[in-house]
Design a protein around this motif. Structure first.
Motif, mmCIF file in Angstrom:
data_model
loop_
_atom_site.group_PDB
_atom_site.id
_atom_site.type_symbol
_atom_site.label_atom_id
_atom_site.label_comp_id
_atom_site.label_asym_id
_atom_site.label_seq_id
_atom_site.Cartn_x
_atom_site.Cartn_y
_atom_site.Cartn_z
ATOM 1 N N UNK A 27 -28.350 41.281 56.832
ATOM 2 C CA UNK A 27 -28.334 42.551 57.561
ATOM 3 C C UNK A 27 -26.870 42.868 57.837
ATOM 4 N N UNK A 28 -26.420 44.021 57.381
ATOM 5 C CA UNK A 28 -25.032 44.408 57.619
ATOM 6 C C UNK A 28 -25.002 45.605 58.561
ATOM 7 N N UNK B 100 -30.306 33.983 61.902
ATOM 8 C CA UNK B 100 -28.962 33.517 62.200
ATOM 9 C C UNK B 100 -27.992 34.700 62.289
ATOM 10 N N UNK B 101 -27.169 34.659 63.311
ATOM 11 C CA UNK B 101 -26.110 35.665 63.439
ATOM 12 C C UNK B 101 -24.833 35.070 62.881
ATOM 13 N N UNK C 3 -33.432 36.042 58.201
ATOM 14 C CA UNK C 3 -32.310 36.928 57.905
ATOM 15 C C UNK C 3 -30.970 36.327 58.342
ATOM 16 N N UNK C 4 -29.914 36.784 57.699
ATOM 17 C CA UNK C 4 -28.563 36.472 58.172
ATOM 18 C C UNK C 4 -27.928 37.801 58.567
ATOM 19 N N UNK D 103 -30.939 48.891 66.236
ATOM 20 C CA UNK D 103 -31.695 48.923 64.974
ATOM 21 C C UNK D 103 -31.588 47.578 64.259
ATOM 22 N N UNK D 104 -30.405 46.976 64.289
ATOM 23 C CA UNK D 104 -30.229 45.666 63.634
ATOM 24 C C UNK D 104 -31.048 44.589 64.338
ATOM 25 N N UNK D 105 -31.020 44.610 65.671
ATOM 26 C CA UNK D 105 -31.798 43.618 66.415
ATOM 27 C C UNK D 105 -33.284 43.740 66.078
ATOM 28 N N UNK D 106 -33.734 44.977 65.968
ATOM 29 C CA UNK D 106 -35.160 45.209 65.662
ATOM 30 C C UNK D 106 -35.506 44.713 64.261
ATOM 31 N N UNK D 107 -34.613 45.019 63.322
ATOM 32 C CA UNK D 107 -34.831 44.552 61.946
ATOM 33 C C UNK D 107 -34.901 43.037 61.906
#
Ligand code: 5CA
Length: 464
Positions: free
Chosen positions: A351-352, A1-2, A379-380, A364-368
């Motif tokens: 994920x911040x 979720x974003x 993840x959120x 990097x966030x998208x990959x994580x």
């Protein structure tokens, strides 16, 4: 979720109406909204935790051999007249009449309805033992609904009912419930202590309440401090073994632990003084054995081995599913917000992104996100265009136990930061390592139980 796509209406200010920390934090974290006194809407984040709690309850009930089903919220008054409780229950029962003038009620509990189902379909001792349960909304017109979901009028309860041929068998069912409850609460990160209690309107004098110690609890409790040293842990139990269940019951109930209703000062005095504790607790469950209290007046009998009809021995066993959310927060928070135990957290990991819009950080966030999802975690991702401070404050408030922070400076060195909400400790490590570590942390929860209904194999995702 974003987070930019989610509905998370967090409050900046402390709501004035909330007297205890769990109520305050549930409102501030956008988990619930009061609809009317003691009645709440469950906003997405609150709903997610509610489902997690419910799933653990289902898993542990089915593990104990109990059978899930679903009964309605509205019941006919006729059944309650048969048991005699229509008049006895008093003003807590919400009474309704339908367009034909028939008396109905919003069920505060289900002994009558389940007994009616049982007597309609079960005739022989050969079908016993049997324990049926459901998780369903209840209504009790509490005189003083308060503390948010802790004492609601509408609340979610797991209620289970055992049907047995003999008192002995029914006591095994009682013990089995006690064992399954110990496991259930521990999976939610709680210590809930079984205490001798009072039967109240359900009846029976063989009953234990499960209490989570908390200053804000509504019950006064008296116990030997040794009870708090006991943990169930990950021991394997054969729920069909009378001896095993009995020995767990003895282990957890042989020391003094009582609510004020059954407290016996003379007995309490016999405990060494340094072990005597007087405290407060939140009642998160109660188990009852009440014999033939309902089966006899309602004619729920089976044919015994000698062909003669005998009334079945029953008990009922409740868990306060929605109240548990408040209890968990009371037991696990700090001045910045909630700290979810891994077993019930709404998202496994936050994920911040410290620099939204920076191509490298975004990638990097998208990959994580993709890597965490691939190992079955949810993840959120805080992808909002906000200051880092604001993002951290939101994550701390909503209490995800793990957070991965991604920023251009770390990425230059090939690392992200993994932070524990509980300890505040952080470590820098390559993104793949962070994902591996988080997956490892959740592995025991992943393997905790066979799922009670179809879910993607090897996945954490419930049907939500
Ligand atoms: N029929 C039995 C067992 S199935 C029964 O109703 N037991 S009970 O009254 O003890 O309720 C079971 C659990 O529901 C309680 O232990 C408590 O955790 C929860 N509960 C009871 N009343 C409320 C309420 N007003 N708000 C939230 N939870 C409640």
């Amino acid at each position: 979720m974003r987070l930019s796509r989610y509905f998370l209406p967090v409050l900046k200010e402390n709501p004035a109406e909330a007297q205890i920390v769990s109520h305050r934090l549930m409102l501030r974290a956008g988990m619930i909204k009061q609809a009317s006194a003691g009645i709440y809407s469950w906003l997405p984040l609150g709903f997610k935790v509610l489902r997690k709690i419910e799933n653990i309850v289902h898993e542990e009930q089915t593990r104990a051999g109990h059978i899930p089903m679903l009964m309605p919220t509205l019941q006919s008054a006729d059944l309650w007249r048969e048991s005699g409780r229509y008049d006895d229950y008093g003003e807590e029962m919400l009474r309704i009449s339908d367009r034909h003038g028939r008396d109905m009620l919003y069920g505060p509990t289900n002994e009558e309805l389940i007994t009616d189902i049982f007597r309609s379909h079960v005739n022989s001792y050969k079908d016993l033992p049997m324990t049926l349960y459901h998780i369903q909304w209840k209504f009790r017109d509490e005189i003083r609904p308060r503390f948010g979901v802790m004492r609601g009028r509408e609340f979610l309860m797991k209620d289970g009912y055992n049907f047995d041929l003999t008192k002995e068998d029914a006591l095994h069912a009682y013990n089995r419930h006690l064992v399954s409850y110990l496991r259930t609460y521990e999976r939610m990160g709680l210590q809930a202590i079984p205490m001798r209690a009072d039967g109240g309107p359900i009846g029976g004098d063989y009953t234990h309440e499960f209490l989570v110690l908390a200053e804000t609890g509504e019950s006064e409790v008296f116990y030997d401090s040794q009870v708090t040293d006991l943990t169930f842990g990950d021991r394997e139990i054969d729920y069909s073994s009378v001896e095993q269940c009995q020995s767990v019951l003895e282990e957890f109930t042989s020391r003094y632990a009582r609510t004020d209703e059954t407290h016996d000062p003379a007995l309490f005095e016999q405990i060494p003084e340094d072990r005597r504790r007087v405290a407060r607790g939140i009642e998160v469950g109660q188990i009852f054995y009440f014999g033939t209290k309902y089966s006899e007046p309602m004619g729920a009998t089976v044919q015994g081995q000698d062909g003669k009809p005998v009334p079945v021995h029953m008990g009922s066993h409740g868990i306060g599913v929605s109240r548990l959310m408040g209890a968990i927060i009371e037991a696990s928070h700090d001045d910045r917000g909630i700290i979810w135990p891994e077993g019930v957290t709404p998202f496994h990991c936050g994920i911040v992104n410290l620099k939204q819009g920076d191509a490298e950080a975004d990638t990097a966030c998208d990959k994580l996100y993709a890597a965490l999802t691939a190992v079955g975690l949810e993840p959120l991702y805080d992808d909002r265009n906000e200051r880092a401070g604001g993002k951290f404050a939101t994550m701390d408030l909503i209490g995800l136990p793990w957070r991965i922070t991604v920023g251009p400076r770390g990425l230059k060195n090939g690392v992200v930061e993994l932070t524990s909400r509980r300890t505040g400790e952080s470590e820098e490590l390559p993104p793949e390592e962070a994902v591996k570590k988080v997956a490892e942390i959740y592995r025991p929860h992943h393997q905790a139980a066979p799922h009670w209904e179809p879910m993607a194999k090897g996945s954490f995702h419930t049907w939500l």
